[in-house]
Scaffold this motif. Sequence first.
Motif, short mmCIF file in Angstrom:
data_model
loop_
_atom_site.label_atom_id
_atom_site.label_comp_id
_atom_site.label_asym_id
_atom_site.label_seq_id
_atom_site.Cartn_x
_atom_site.Cartn_y
_atom_site.Cartn_z
N TYR A 89 -43.53 9.73 -12.91
CA TYR A 89 -44.41 9.55 -12.16
C TYR A 89 -44.64 8.25 -13.16
CZ TYR A 89 -49.05 8.33 -12.67
OH TYR A 89 -50.98 7.76 -12.61
N LEU A 90 -44.32 8.01 -14.44
CA LEU A 90 -43.87 7.04 -15.33
C LEU A 90 -43.60 5.51 -15.12
CD1 LEU A 90 -44.37 8.04 -18.56
CD2 LEU A 90 -46.07 7.10 -17.67
N PHE A 91 -42.29 6.16 -14.15
CA PHE A 91 -40.93 5.04 -13.68
C PHE A 91 -41.72 4.48 -12.66
CE2 PHE A 91 -37.44 7.32 -16.05
CZ PHE A 91 -37.87 7.07 -16.98
N VAL A 92 -42.33 5.56 -11.68
CA VAL A 92 -43.13 4.80 -10.48
C VAL A 92 -43.76 4.34 -10.25
CG1 VAL A 92 -43.98 5.64 -8.21
CG2 VAL A 92 -41.88 6.75 -9.54
N GLU A 93 -45.09 4.33 -11.03
CA GLU A 93 -46.26 4.03 -11.34
C GLU A 93 -46.27 2.77 -12.22
OE1 GLU A 93 -48.73 5.61 -8.82
OE2 GLU A 93 -47.03 6.47 -7.87
N TYR A 94 -45.70 3.20 -12.98
CA TYR A 94 -46.40 2.14 -13.39
C TYR A 94 -44.69 1.25 -14.45
CZ TYR A 94 -50.34 4.61 -15.25
OH TYR A 94 -51.40 5.07 -14.98
N LEU A 95 -43.49 1.76 -14.46
CA LEU A 95 -42.47 0.59 -14.06
C LEU A 95 -41.81 0.08 -13.43
CD1 LEU A 95 -40.33 2.59 -17.10
CD2 LEU A 95 -42.15 0.33 -17.32
N SER A 99 -38.82 5.69 -5.98
CA SER A 99 -39.32 7.28 -6.13
C SER A 99 -37.63 7.78 -5.98
CB SER A 99 -40.55 7.71 -4.92
OG SER A 99 -40.13 7.26 -3.82
N THR A 100 -36.76 6.64 -5.55
CA THR A 100 -35.82 7.50 -5.21
C THR A 100 -34.62 7.43 -6.04
OG1 THR A 100 -34.78 5.27 -4.03
CG2 THR A 100 -35.39 7.06 -2.45
N ILE A 101 -34.99 5.96 -6.93
CA ILE A 101 -33.80 6.85 -8.22
C ILE A 101 -34.09 6.87 -9.61
CG2 ILE A 101 -33.00 4.48 -9.86
CD1 ILE A 101 -32.16 4.78 -6.89
N ALA A 102 -35.52 7.10 -9.43
CA ALA A 102 -36.34 7.90 -10.55
C ALA A 102 -36.36 8.85 -10.94
CB ALA A 102 -37.85 7.30 -10.46
N PRO A 103 -36.02 9.42 -9.79
CA PRO A 103 -35.09 11.15 -10.26
C PRO A 103 -33.40 11.16 -11.47
CG PRO A 103 -35.88 11.62 -8.69
CD PRO A 103 -36.01 9.36 -8.33
N ILE A 104 -32.70 10.37 -10.67
CA ILE A 104 -32.01 10.30 -11.82
C ILE A 104 -31.99 9.20 -12.72
CG2 ILE A 104 -29.34 9.23 -11.51
CD1 ILE A 104 -29.85 11.20 -9.32
N VAL A 105 -32.82 8.06 -13.01
CA VAL A 105 -33.23 7.82 -14.68
C VAL A 105 -33.44 8.42 -15.50
CG1 VAL A 105 -34.30 5.24 -15.85
CG2 VAL A 105 -33.75 5.17 -13.27
N SER A 106 -34.09 9.37 -14.97
CA SER A 106 -35.12 10.52 -15.85
C SER A 106 -33.81 11.07 -16.82
CB SER A 106 -36.16 11.26 -15.42
OG SER A 106 -35.97 12.49 -14.87
N LEU A 107 -32.91 11.90 -15.57
CA LEU A 107 -31.71 12.93 -15.85
C LEU A 107 -31.54 12.73 -17.93
CD1 LEU A 107 -30.05 13.64 -12.88
CD2 LEU A 107 -31.66 15.03 -14.08
N PHE A 108 -31.08 11.42 -17.84
CA PHE A 108 -30.73 10.55 -18.73
C PHE A 108 -31.15 10.71 -20.06
CE2 PHE A 108 -28.72 8.16 -15.26
CZ PHE A 108 -27.43 8.05 -15.94
N ILE A 109 -32.46 10.98 -20.52
CA ILE A 109 -33.65 11.87 -20.91
C ILE A 109 -33.54 12.91 -21.39
CG2 ILE A 109 -35.99 12.04 -21.92
CD1 ILE A 109 -36.22 8.53 -20.58
N THR A 110 -33.55 13.90 -20.48
CA THR A 110 -33.48 15.68 -20.19
C THR A 110 -32.92 16.31 -20.37
OG1 THR A 110 -33.03 15.45 -17.90
CG2 THR A 110 -35.73 14.83 -19.13
N VAL A 111 -31.73 15.52 -19.99
CA VAL A 111 -29.58 16.45 -20.20
C VAL A 111 -29.83 16.65 -21.41
CG1 VAL A 111 -27.88 16.66 -19.32
CG2 VAL A 111 -29.47 16.44 -17.86
N PRO A 112 -29.36 16.57 -22.08
CA PRO A 112 -29.52 16.71 -23.73
C PRO A 112 -29.84 17.38 -24.41
CG PRO A 112 -28.93 14.14 -23.79
CD PRO A 112 -29.72 14.66 -22.61
N PHE A 113 -31.08 17.33 -24.38
CA PHE A 113 -32.44 19.02 -24.36
C PHE A 113 -32.38 19.61 -23.77
CE2 PHE A 113 -34.30 14.51 -25.85
CZ PHE A 113 -34.26 14.79 -26.97
N THR A 114 -31.95 19.77 -22.26
CA THR A 114 -32.08 20.74 -21.31
C THR A 114 -30.73 22.04 -21.48
OG1 THR A 114 -32.89 19.96 -20.07
CG2 THR A 114 -31.77 22.08 -19.34
N PHE A 115 -29.48 21.43 -22.19
CA PHE A 115 -28.65 21.81 -22.90
C PHE A 115 -28.74 23.11 -23.90
CE2 PHE A 115 -24.34 21.96 -25.63
CZ PHE A 115 -24.05 22.53 -25.03
#
Length: 124
Positions: A89-95, A99-115
């Motif tokens: 949401y922040l990537f699409v609406e404020y940065l 919207s086709t790229i935003a989910p991929i960018v978010s992965l770099f932040i969430t993957v290590p914690f999810t592991f």
Amino acid sequence: MNVIRLEFIRFIIVGIINTLIYYGIYLMFNVMLEINYMASHIIGFAISLIVSFFLSSYFTFQVKPSLKKFLQFPLTQLFNISISSVLIYLFVEYLFIDSTIAPIVSLFITVPFTFLITGKILKK
């Protein structure tokens, strides 16, 4: 090679497979069916969550899946869906990231914690 390192490598492989599944579903709903990006994100996430559970159980952590773990697994992903949804949401609406790229960018932040969270649940 230590066990955690091997698990993380397998986690990344599963993550790539899972991401391709998620992203394919996301694009199908968002681009082809013209469904809102957030609804497409949630649909793709839900379907890829089921695939991820089985791949994480059998391949990443090499544990036998059970109904109890299957029911707990979405709780481990609650962090992921919450943080990734906010980030998208922040990537699409404020940065103004597409919207086709935003989910991929978010992965770099969430993957290590999810592991870390996934390993704790599946290895119980």
